[in-house]
Design an enzyme around this catalytic site. Structure first.
Site, PDB file in Angstrom:
ATOM      1  CE1 TYR A   1      46.046  12.179   9.621  1.00 54.11           C
ATOM      2  CE2 TYR A   1      44.707  12.266  11.816  1.00 54.11           C
ATOM      3  CZ  TYR A   1      44.484  12.579  10.047  1.00 54.11           C
ATOM      4  OH  TYR A   1      43.681  13.495   9.936  1.00 54.11           O
TER       5      TYR A   1
ATOM      6  CE  LYS B   1      44.889   8.909   8.434  1.00 52.64           C
ATOM      7  NZ  LYS B   1      44.303  10.699   7.748  1.00 52.64           N
TER       8      LYS B   1
ATOM      9  CG  ASP C   1      38.830  10.230   0.949  1.00 50.96           C
ATOM     10  OD1 ASP C   1      40.361  10.250   1.920  1.00 50.96           O
ATOM     11  OD2 ASP C   1      37.527  10.507   1.726  1.00 50.96           O
TER      12      ASP C   1
HETATM   13  C1  NAY Z   1      41.149  10.438   9.155  1.00 54.49           C
HETATM   14  O1  NAY Z   1      41.865  10.729  10.190  1.00 54.49           O
HETATM   15  O2  NAY Z   1      40.529  10.894   9.945  1.00 54.49           O
HETATM   16  C2  NAY Z   1      42.087  11.539   8.464  1.00 54.49           C
HETATM   17  O3  NAY Z   1      42.408  12.537   8.167  1.00 54.49           O
HETATM   18  C3  NAY Z   1      40.573  10.918   7.112  1.00 54.49           C
HETATM   19  C4  NAY Z   1      41.125  11.660   5.952  1.00 54.49           C
HETATM   20  C5  NAY Z   1      40.547  12.372   5.674  1.00 54.49           C
HETATM   21  N1  NAY Z   1      40.903  13.972   6.325  1.00 54.49           N
HETATM   22  C6  NAY Z   1      39.945  14.534   7.136  1.00 54.49           C
HETATM   23  C7  NAY Z   1      40.922  15.656   7.450  1.00 54.49           C
HETATM   24  O4  NAY Z   1      39.114  14.200   7.074  1.00 54.49           O
HETATM   25  O5  NAY Z   1      39.293  11.196   4.107  1.00 54.49           O
HETATM   26  C8  NAY Z   1      39.981  12.600   3.875  1.00 54.49           C
HETATM   27  C9  NAY Z   1      39.167  13.875   3.615  1.00 54.49           C
HETATM   28  O6  NAY Z   1      37.793  13.828   4.136  1.00 54.49           O
HETATM   29  C10 NAY Z   1      38.554  13.603   2.500  1.00 54.49           C
HETATM   30  O7  NAY Z   1      39.305  13.551   1.407  1.00 54.49           O
HETATM   31  C11 NAY Z   1      37.321  15.109   2.027  1.00 54.49           C
HETATM   32  O8  NAY Z   1      38.763  16.755   1.653  1.00 54.49           O
END
Ligand code: NAY
Length: 289
Positions: free
Chosen positions: A134, A162, A188
């Site tokens: 990650y 990821k 996203d």
């Molecule tokens: C996680 O570990 O939950 C993630 O990294 C999922 C990806 C999300 N990142 C974070 C830091 O929340 O979906 C993204 C992000 O929220 C989205 O793109 C809005 O910036």
């Protein structure tokens, strides 16, 4: 086509206790309403780094109980405490049967690459599983070069990344150089460019509320229909921008609560929401869901 994987939100009550029934509901909602292909459990979206080991285990267990084998489950086990990470890895793989684990790069201390590599190799050493690195440099400050990814990928148990970053040059270089490793995109709002580079899946928090459009973006790219893909990404980004402006996890939770899945509050020290945040979230549900 690339898999759509929700980064699972986790509901907490005002005092920070897990809301178990609501957790069951949001898992079911993602499977039967959002029709996603998988769940990423214990990530940033799950507010995981603020939780104790017992709560993390409880979440992993409940998610598996509800999802069974209907969708792929990836457990984020990474922790600054490597022994906790190993304990969680053994638990989710050996006792719960998760198909993959994932681990954030160790953060806070300025670990050098050798230490980070040892961390990953140690986590997978005693468990029969695949691990997805990650990588989220914006939150951890840890950036890997192409060659450093290569050193991690040399371990056959480390099967992908990821990739939550906006450097599409590096993403393309990794995609070309390691075609057999899995590439999951993590932002996203950049799903379209990531899908254009070529991804195996997308893992996102906003899929909790916007899975349909995200799926349509992946389908449009698959059909080389970039006019449609751009239109959908623009709509998606209008929504994401408003969500980010109103507070990411609070707004996602409020939108789901408005849809009938009570997601409670964020875990302190994250703020509890205000009346105005509620109003904005209700309007977003009306306009976009
Ligand atoms: C996680 O570990 O939950 C993630 O990294 C999922 C990806 C999300 N990142 C974070 C830091 O929340 O979906 C993204 C992000 O929220 C989205 O793109 C809005 O910036």
């Amino acid at each position: 086509m690339a898999n759509l994987i929700t980064a699972l939100l986790v509901p907490f009550d005002k005092s920070g206790q897990l809301m178990e029934e609501s957790l069951r509901k949001i898992v079911e909602y993602n499977i039967s309403e959002n029709n996603v292909d998988g769940l990423y459990v214990g990530g940033s979206t799950g507010e995981n780094f603020m939780l104790d080991t017992a709560t993390k285990k409880n979440i992993f267990r409940i998610v598996k109980e509800v999802a069974e084998d209907r969708v792929e489950l990836i457990a984020q086990v990474g922790s600054l405490n490597i022994y906790e990470a190993k304990e969680l890895a053994a638990y989710v793989v050996n006792e719960l049967g998760y198909s993959k684990i994932s681990s954030v790069t160790p953060f806070y201390y300025k670990f050098d690459f050798e230490e980070i590599k040892n961390y990953y190799f140690e986590i997978v050493k005693d468990v029969e599983t695949e691990l997805i690195v990650y990588s989220i440099p914006a939150l951890t400050g840890v950036n890997f070069s192409e060659d450093q990814f290569g050193e991690l990928f040399a371990n056959p148990k480390i099967t992908g990344v990821k990739y939550t970053a906006g450097d599409f040059y590096l993403m393309e270089r990794l995609r070309s150089r390691f075609p057999n490793k899995l590439m999951y995109s993590g932002f996203d709002e950049m799903l379209l460019p990531a899908a254009a580079v070529g991804i195996d899946g997308a893992i996102g928090s906003t899929f909790n509320v916007n899975a349909k459009r995200a799926r349509q973006i992946l389908e449009a790219v698959e059909q080389n229909d970039f006019v449609t893909a751009r239109k959908l990404q623009a709509e998606t980004n209008d929504l994401i921008q408003k969500i980010l402006d109103n507070g990411l996890y609070n707004t996602l939770k409020l939108m789901l609560t408005e849809k009938g899945v009570d997601m409670g509050y964020c875990h302190l020290p994250m703020k509890h929401y205000t009346d105005n945040q509620v109003k904005v979230a209700q309007k977003l549900v009306k306009d976009y869901m």
